[in-house]
Design an enzyme around this catalytic site. Structure first.
Site, PDB file in Angstrom:
ATOM      1  N   LYS A  51       0.799  -1.227   0.000  1.00 55.46           N
ATOM      2  CA  LYS A  51       0.000   0.000   0.000  1.00 55.46           C
ATOM      3  C   LYS A  51       0.835   1.282   0.000  1.00 55.46           C
ATOM      4  O   LYS A  51       0.360   2.343  -0.422  1.00 55.46           O
ATOM      5  CB  LYS A  51      -0.937   0.007   1.208  1.00 55.46           C
ATOM      6  N   SER A 306       0.593 -10.070  -0.484  1.00 56.04           N
ATOM      7  CA  SER A 306       0.358  -8.626  -0.459  1.00 56.04           C
ATOM      8  C   SER A 306       0.677  -7.940   0.860  1.00 56.04           C
ATOM      9  O   SER A 306       0.890  -6.732   0.885  1.00 56.04           O
ATOM     10  CB  SER A 306      -1.098  -8.324  -0.835  1.00 56.04           C
TER      11      SER A 306
END
Length: 414
Positions: A51, A306
């Protein structure tokens, strides 16, 4: 610029800011699936998820006036950490709205990364509550709202993962499995592969309890889900971004829905076998391999890991969901005779030697001959459950099987 050019530009912008994370073969998975399974380790980023890429790319593109005015964002976790870290690096003051239910560990990490440049506001019980307050603040005070996924600069930042994969790969890639939440990563990454490696099949992966992208593509329009299972918190959204939807419906070859229990089994396996700590969303792409095991034989496959922002307080829930999914944990409401030796009889005549009672709740409240007991069993072999049910019938233990009534046993057990 078109999106691919935005992604190329974003990679230059992120140079020296984000880690170029490893793309490494996992030998255990490669042996299991008779394929070359490569893991893109975004869990090793400085904020432990990808992110930071989108957050920094967006914030670094702001004008001097916008930076001086400050920014606002809303997040329950990884996006907040990426924004906080970017605030610190770029010396931008930010207000970060988070639900009151956010674990203390995540709040602490946001403050750690943002230091004096961020103010954390806890509001409401859900991301939607925090999002509404964040948008309201941004509009009223003329601040830029840093969206977690539905923004071209954010998508471009996340898309740099795709560029790194292709730069590191030594052979053509046949499949990429990418987790989908709001769709920023899948939109950016799929754009890169459509441009540079169009023969690669891009497989999106969503939690079974939050299939926002798959539902939207099936409906032909961006669809809002009224209810979702929030367990895979990094990928559980009620509605994907509109930009992301338009891109993914063109670029994705398929979307796999993975049961939350399967995700939990994968988390535990990665910890026990690989010493990898991954969050539920981080395990999604690897958990999906079982559903594509025939197609990927002999292929070069990339799974995006992720993120790794997992709260240790969730460990027991992860174990429980895994056992339930694997068919090793079973709950019953059993009518027990109210006489001495009834429990001993149940253990000796009903259970196998390696089975275990992990939950037992019984209170004698009346003078009736039988009374209900809530019983949790953990089995060594999942195939044994049918025989256990049969033996209960043979020995007069009437029961209700609760595994198929998740709402009921969740209330009873907590």
């Amino acid at each position: 610029m078109n999106l691919f050019q935005e992604i190329v530009q974003a990679k230059k912008q992120l140079n020296g800011v984000v880690q170029v994370t490893p793309l490494t073969e996992n030998l255990n998975l490669s042996d299991e699936f008779d394929a070359k399974i490569l893991l893109k380790r975004e869990d090793l980023q400085v904020v432990r998820s990808y992110k930071i890429r989108g957050a920094y790319n967006k914030m670094s593109s702001l004008s001097d006036a916008e930076k001086a005015q400050g920014i606002v964002c809303a997040s329950a976790g990884n996006h907040a950490q990426g924004v906080a870290y970017s605030c610190n690096l770029l010396r931008i003051n930010g207000i970060i709205y988070m639900p009151k239910t956010t674990p203390k560990q995540k709040i602490k990490q946001v403050q750690l990364f943002g230091k004096s440049f961020v103010e954390i506001v806890l509001t409401g019980n859900t991301f939607d509550d925090a999002y509404a307050k964040g948008i309201k603040n941004a509009n009223e005070n003329h601040k830029v709202f840093i969206h977690p996924f539905d923004d071209i600069k954010v998508i471009a930042g996340q898309g740099t993962v795709g560029l790194e994969i292709l730069e590191a790969a030594k052979e053509p890639i046949d499949y990429v499995f990418v987790p989908i939440g709001g769709g920023g990563l899948s939109a950016g990454l799929s754009t890169v592969f459509a441009e540079l490696s169009p023969k690669t099949k891009i497989i999106g992966v969503e939690p079974l309890g939050a299939p926002a992208m798959k539902t939207s593509i099936a409906n032909g329009e961006n669809t809002y889900l009224e209810t979702i299972d929030k367990f895979v918190d990094g990928a559980a959204v009620k509605q994907v971004g509109q930009l992301n939807f338009e891109i993914c419906k063109q670029n994705l070859d398929d979307i796999v829905l993975v049961p939350e229990g399967k995700v939990c089994t994968t988390i535990l396996r990665l910890y026990n076998e690989e010493a990898m700590v991954v969050e539920p969303a981080g395990a999604l792409s690897i958990a999906a391999l079982d559903f594509y095991k025939e197609e990927i034989k002999g292929k070069n496959v990339v799974c995006i890991v992720s993120g790794s922002n997992n709260d240790i307080e969730r460990t027991e829930e992860i174990k429980e969901r895994s056992l339930l999914y694997e068919g090793l944990k079973h709950y019953f409401m059993i009518q027990f005779p109210q006489r001495p030796g009834a429990l001993k009889e149940f253990v000796n005549k009903i259970l196998n030697k390696e089975d275990d009672i992990t939950f037992f709740q019984f209170t004698k409240k009346n003078n009736r001959e039988i009374a209900p007991a809530l019983v949790g069993l953990e089995l060594k072999n999942k195939e044994d459950i049918d025989a256990i049910k049969e033996r209960m019938k043979e020995h007069g233990f009437e029961y209700r099987y609760l595994n198929e009534k998740e709402d009921l046993y969740a209330q009873l057990i907590g």
